[in-house]
Write an enzyme that holds these catalytic residues in place. Structure first.
Site, short mmCIF file in Angstrom:
data_model
loop_
_atom_site.label_atom_id
_atom_site.label_comp_id
_atom_site.label_asym_id
_atom_site.label_seq_id
_atom_site.Cartn_x
_atom_site.Cartn_y
_atom_site.Cartn_z
N TYR A 160 33.19 41.18 45.60
CA TYR A 160 33.82 41.99 44.53
C TYR A 160 33.21 41.45 42.97
O TYR A 160 32.98 40.28 42.76
CB TYR A 160 35.41 41.50 44.49
CG TYR A 160 36.17 41.96 43.47
CD1 TYR A 160 36.07 43.27 43.20
CD2 TYR A 160 36.86 41.39 42.51
CE1 TYR A 160 36.83 44.17 41.96
CE2 TYR A 160 37.53 41.79 41.44
CZ TYR A 160 37.80 43.26 41.30
OH TYR A 160 38.41 43.73 40.32
N CYS A 161 32.93 42.60 42.37
CA CYS A 161 32.06 42.60 41.16
C CYS A 161 31.13 41.56 41.17
O CYS A 161 30.13 41.90 41.90
CB CYS A 161 33.53 41.79 40.28
SG CYS A 161 32.80 42.01 38.26
N TYR A 162 31.03 40.52 40.36
CA TYR A 162 29.84 39.59 40.46
C TYR A 162 29.59 38.97 41.75
O TYR A 162 28.44 38.83 42.03
CB TYR A 162 29.68 38.65 39.32
CG TYR A 162 28.33 37.92 39.19
CD1 TYR A 162 27.55 38.64 38.20
CD2 TYR A 162 28.00 36.79 39.83
CE1 TYR A 162 26.35 38.19 38.09
CE2 TYR A 162 26.75 36.21 39.47
CZ TYR A 162 25.89 37.06 38.69
OH TYR A 162 24.73 36.45 38.45
N GLY A 180 29.90 40.58 44.24
CA GLY A 180 28.78 41.56 45.03
C GLY A 180 27.40 41.47 44.92
O GLY A 180 26.64 41.60 45.52
#
Lengths: 102, 362
Positions: free
Chosen positions: B149-151, B153
């Protein structure tokens, strides 16, 4: 009329006008340059204050905040090296166990 | 009479409703100002499986596991993971558990001076491979479904690209930046030679307050709108509780390890490393095209933190044949929190993962 209360109609209108301008402003060269300058100035001020307080504390033979920071960084470096050694050791042990099973 | 108030009964009813609302406004206003009555967050029980440095691998307790392999979530380095388990009934983790997944979370303790020197290699070649191995071991599985998720990722992509033989059944990345040339303000800051050394705190990390201010600059009027909406809904208990939970989270950042921040700024943002194949980890060139795992890219169309053009190119950059994209009319957080998440995002993610999982005998 879209059925919204007057407060929201006024707010939306104002935001429609202000938001894009503000977004452009924070991405403009002068703003970004000012951000950089501000960060550098703050860092310089912090260093100056640290230097002066260090001189003061050392005068009465006591460690200053910057000495503690320095020590903490050394401990952190040691912690990092220790972690790398323990990872290498775990890998070596796992490999040995695999060899024994084979 | 105006407003459809035809009888004295209507008038009395309207007055009574207004009085009740004003009483609720006063009560909730006092609660907000005093900072009391904050909702309890992240309540799903979980156990620590493994930890090293600031990495912590958690396993959410569940007696409803019907699917294998386990699902390992990699969380961001700049915010707190309880957004994935906000409140009972509004929890991404809870939905995954209900679908039968064995959910693990790789979370990060607040970075201090010990993390200042940690580079992206420490994450992609250290923490992540170890977390994947420990997840598989704890769940008794050979492979893992990885979810970033987000960073988180970004870290997952670096890991998957640098370890093409990793034991992954699939990879899902949500709201993950890849084309940094389109990353607005952050890219502008990188181009203006942002003095990272001047920003770092005495521990050598990017302070949480700087990250918070950076996010605020992305949408300068966002906070005013938030307050205006709160003012309008302050009588509504459910809204106030959700506001406290979400606002609390969106202001609750954690320091970003200094060395990883420098690499992110120079290699990923300024050099646009993912798109231009200029990512190097431990001396190796790391290419997204080396990722061959089944991939799901989740993109939020109203995301102001990772705008759509920044996340969208991923499917074309990877080498995966099994390559799906899920575009949703949501914001950055709306992907995991709220009604859209519960009705659309999470069921679609679950569908993707279910196809790449198998039932286990109970």
């Amino acid at each position: 009329m879209d059925g919204k209360p007057l407060f929201w109609r006024v707010f939306d209108k104002a935001e429609e006008v202000v938001a894009p301008r503000l977004e452009d402003a924070v991405r403009s060269d002068p703003f970004l340059a000012a951000l950089g300058l501000g960060a550098r100035a703050r860092a310089r001020l912090r260093r100056d204050v640290e230097r002066r307080s260090q001189w003061l504390w050392h005068l009465v033979n006591l460690p200053a905040g910057s000495d503690v920071t320095h020590l903490r960084r050394q401990v952190a470096e040691l912690d990092r090296e220790l972690r790398q050694v323990s990872i290498a050791l775990e890998h070596a042990l796992a490999e040995r166990r695999r060899d024994e099973v084979d | 009479m105006a407003g459809g108030l035809r009888t004295p009964g209507d008038v009395i009813g309207r007055v009574r409703a207004d009085v009740e609302r004003n009483a609720l406004r006063a009560r909730n206003g006092i609660k907000l100002v005093a900072g009391v009555g904050k909702p309890r967050l992240g309540q799903t029980p979980k156990d620590l499986v493994w930890s090293r440095g600031h990495a912590q691998l958690w396993r959410y307790r569940s007696d409803r596991v019907t699917l294998q392999p386990p699902l390992l979530i990699i969380f961001s380095l700049v915010s707190k993971s309880y957004v994935l388990d906000l409140q009972p009934g509004n929890s991404f983790v809870e939905h995954l558990q209900s679908a039968g997944f064995d959910v693990f979370l790789l979370d990060w303790r607040e970075a201090d001076e010990r993390q200042a020197g940690e580079r992206l290699e420490d994450y992609a070649d250290g923490y992540l491979p170890e977390a994947v191995a420990h997840t598989g071991e704890a769940a008794g599985a050979d492979t893992v479904n990885l979810f970033g998720y987000c960073y988180g990722g970004v870290l997952s992509l670096l890991y998957a690209a640098h370890h093409p033989d990793a034991a992954l059944r699939s990879l899902t990345v949500m709201a993950t930046p890849v084309d940094f040339s389109k990353w607005g303000l952050w890219r502008d800051l990188a181009d203006h030679e942002l003095p990272l050394d001047a920003i770092l705190d005495e521990d050598g990390n990017v302070p949480a307050s700087t990250i918070r201010q950076g996010f605020r600059l992305l949408k300068p009027t966002g906070e005013i709108r938030q307050y205006a909406t709160l003012l309008d809904n302050v009588w509504n208990d459910a809204y106030v509780t959700a506001y406290q939970a979400m606002t609390g989270w969106s202001n609750d950042h954690v320091p970003f390890p200094g060395a990883a921040a420098r690499q992110t700024l120079e290699m990923l943002v300024r050099d646009n490393g993912f798109v231009c194949d200029r990512v190097r980890l431990g001396g190796d060139l790391v290419r997204l095209s080396d990722i061959r795992f089944p991939l799901l890219t989740v993109i939020a169309e109203r995301d102001h933190i990772v705008p759509e053009p920044v996340a969208a190119p991923l499917p074309e950059l990877v080498g995966s044949e099994d390559n799906e994209v899920l575009r949703l009319d949501a914001g950055h957080v709306g992907l995991v929190v709220g009604r859209t998440a519960a009705k659309i995002t999470i069921p679609r993610i679950i569908d993707f993962l279910k196809v790449r999982s198998e039932k286990v005998a109970r």
